[in-house]
Motif scaffolding. Sequence first.
Motif, PDB file in Angstrom:
ATOM      1  N   LEU A  79       1.295 -26.205   3.870  1.00  0.00           N
ATOM      2  CA  LEU A  79       0.664 -25.021   4.443  1.00  0.00           C
ATOM      3  C   LEU A  79      -0.529 -25.392   5.320  1.00  0.00           C
ATOM      4  N   ALA A  80      -1.302 -26.385   4.908  1.00  0.00           N
ATOM      5  CA  ALA A  80      -2.441 -26.829   5.714  1.00  0.00           C
ATOM      6  C   ALA A  80      -1.967 -27.421   7.033  1.00  0.00           C
ATOM      7  N   VAL A  81      -0.907 -28.202   6.999  1.00  0.00           N
ATOM      8  CA  VAL A  81      -0.373 -28.792   8.224  1.00  0.00           C
ATOM      9  C   VAL A  81       0.160 -27.711   9.150  1.00  0.00           C
ATOM     10  N   ILE A  82       0.826 -26.724   8.601  1.00  0.00           N
ATOM     11  CA  ILE A  82       1.348 -25.618   9.418  1.00  0.00           C
ATOM     12  C   ILE A  82       0.203 -24.839  10.053  1.00  0.00           C
ATOM     13  N   LYS A  83      -0.876 -24.577   9.298  1.00  0.00           N
ATOM     14  CA  LYS A  83      -2.027 -23.858   9.849  1.00  0.00           C
ATOM     15  C   LYS A  83      -2.687 -24.658  10.969  1.00  0.00           C
ATOM     16  N   ILE A  84      -2.808 -25.963  10.786  1.00  0.00           N
ATOM     17  CA  ILE A  84      -3.389 -26.817  11.827  1.00  0.00           C
ATOM     18  C   ILE A  84      -2.498 -26.815  13.063  1.00  0.00           C
ATOM     19  N   PHE A  85      -1.210 -26.886  12.870  1.00  0.00           N
ATOM     20  CA  PHE A  85      -0.275 -26.866  13.993  1.00  0.00           C
ATOM     21  C   PHE A  85      -0.370 -25.545  14.761  1.00  0.00           C
ATOM     22  N   ILE A  86      -0.442 -24.435  14.055  1.00  0.00           N
ATOM     23  CA  ILE A  86      -0.560 -23.125  14.707  1.00  0.00           C
ATOM     24  C   ILE A  86      -1.876 -23.026  15.470  1.00  0.00           C
ATOM     25  N   ALA A  87      -2.963 -23.523  14.888  1.00  0.00           N
ATOM     26  CA  ALA A  87      -4.263 -23.499  15.559  1.00  0.00           C
ATOM     27  C   ALA A  87      -4.214 -24.341  16.831  1.00  0.00           C
ATOM     28  N   LEU A  88      -3.604 -25.507  16.772  1.00  0.00           N
ATOM     29  CA  LEU A  88      -3.483 -26.352  17.961  1.00  0.00           C
ATOM     30  C   LEU A  88      -2.595 -25.703  19.016  1.00  0.00           C
ATOM     31  N   LEU A  89      -1.557 -25.038  18.590  1.00  0.00           N
ATOM     32  CA  LEU A  89      -0.668 -24.355  19.521  1.00  0.00           C
ATOM     33  C   LEU A  89      -1.400 -23.209  20.240  1.00  0.00           C
ATOM     34  N   ILE A  90      -2.194 -22.450  19.499  1.00  0.00           N
ATOM     35  CA  ILE A  90      -2.979 -21.368  20.102  1.00  0.00           C
ATOM     36  C   ILE A  90      -4.019 -21.949  21.062  1.00  0.00           C
ATOM     37  N   PHE A  91      -4.677 -23.035  20.664  1.00  0.00           N
ATOM     38  CA  PHE A  91      -5.666 -23.683  21.528  1.00  0.00           C
ATOM     39  C   PHE A  91      -5.017 -24.176  22.818  1.00  0.00           C
TER      40      PHE A  91
END
Length: 55
Positions: free
Chosen positions: A6-18
């Motif tokens: 879940l932490a990796v998915i949240k980081i990936f989503i944050a990077l995608l939005i950025f």
Amino acid sequence: MNKFVLAVIKIFIALLIFFATTFTIYFANLDMKLIRFIYDKLQPYYDNLKKDRKL
């Protein structure tokens, strides 16, 4: 392990939005449009300053 995924998915989503945000700013040239707006607002102020020396 589930918390890690879940932490990796949240980081990936944050990077995608950025990335999407910065790409939109770059593609639409919004940074230069903002600088031009600020420049146009400040130009009358600097035009009316008393000059110390002649060029």
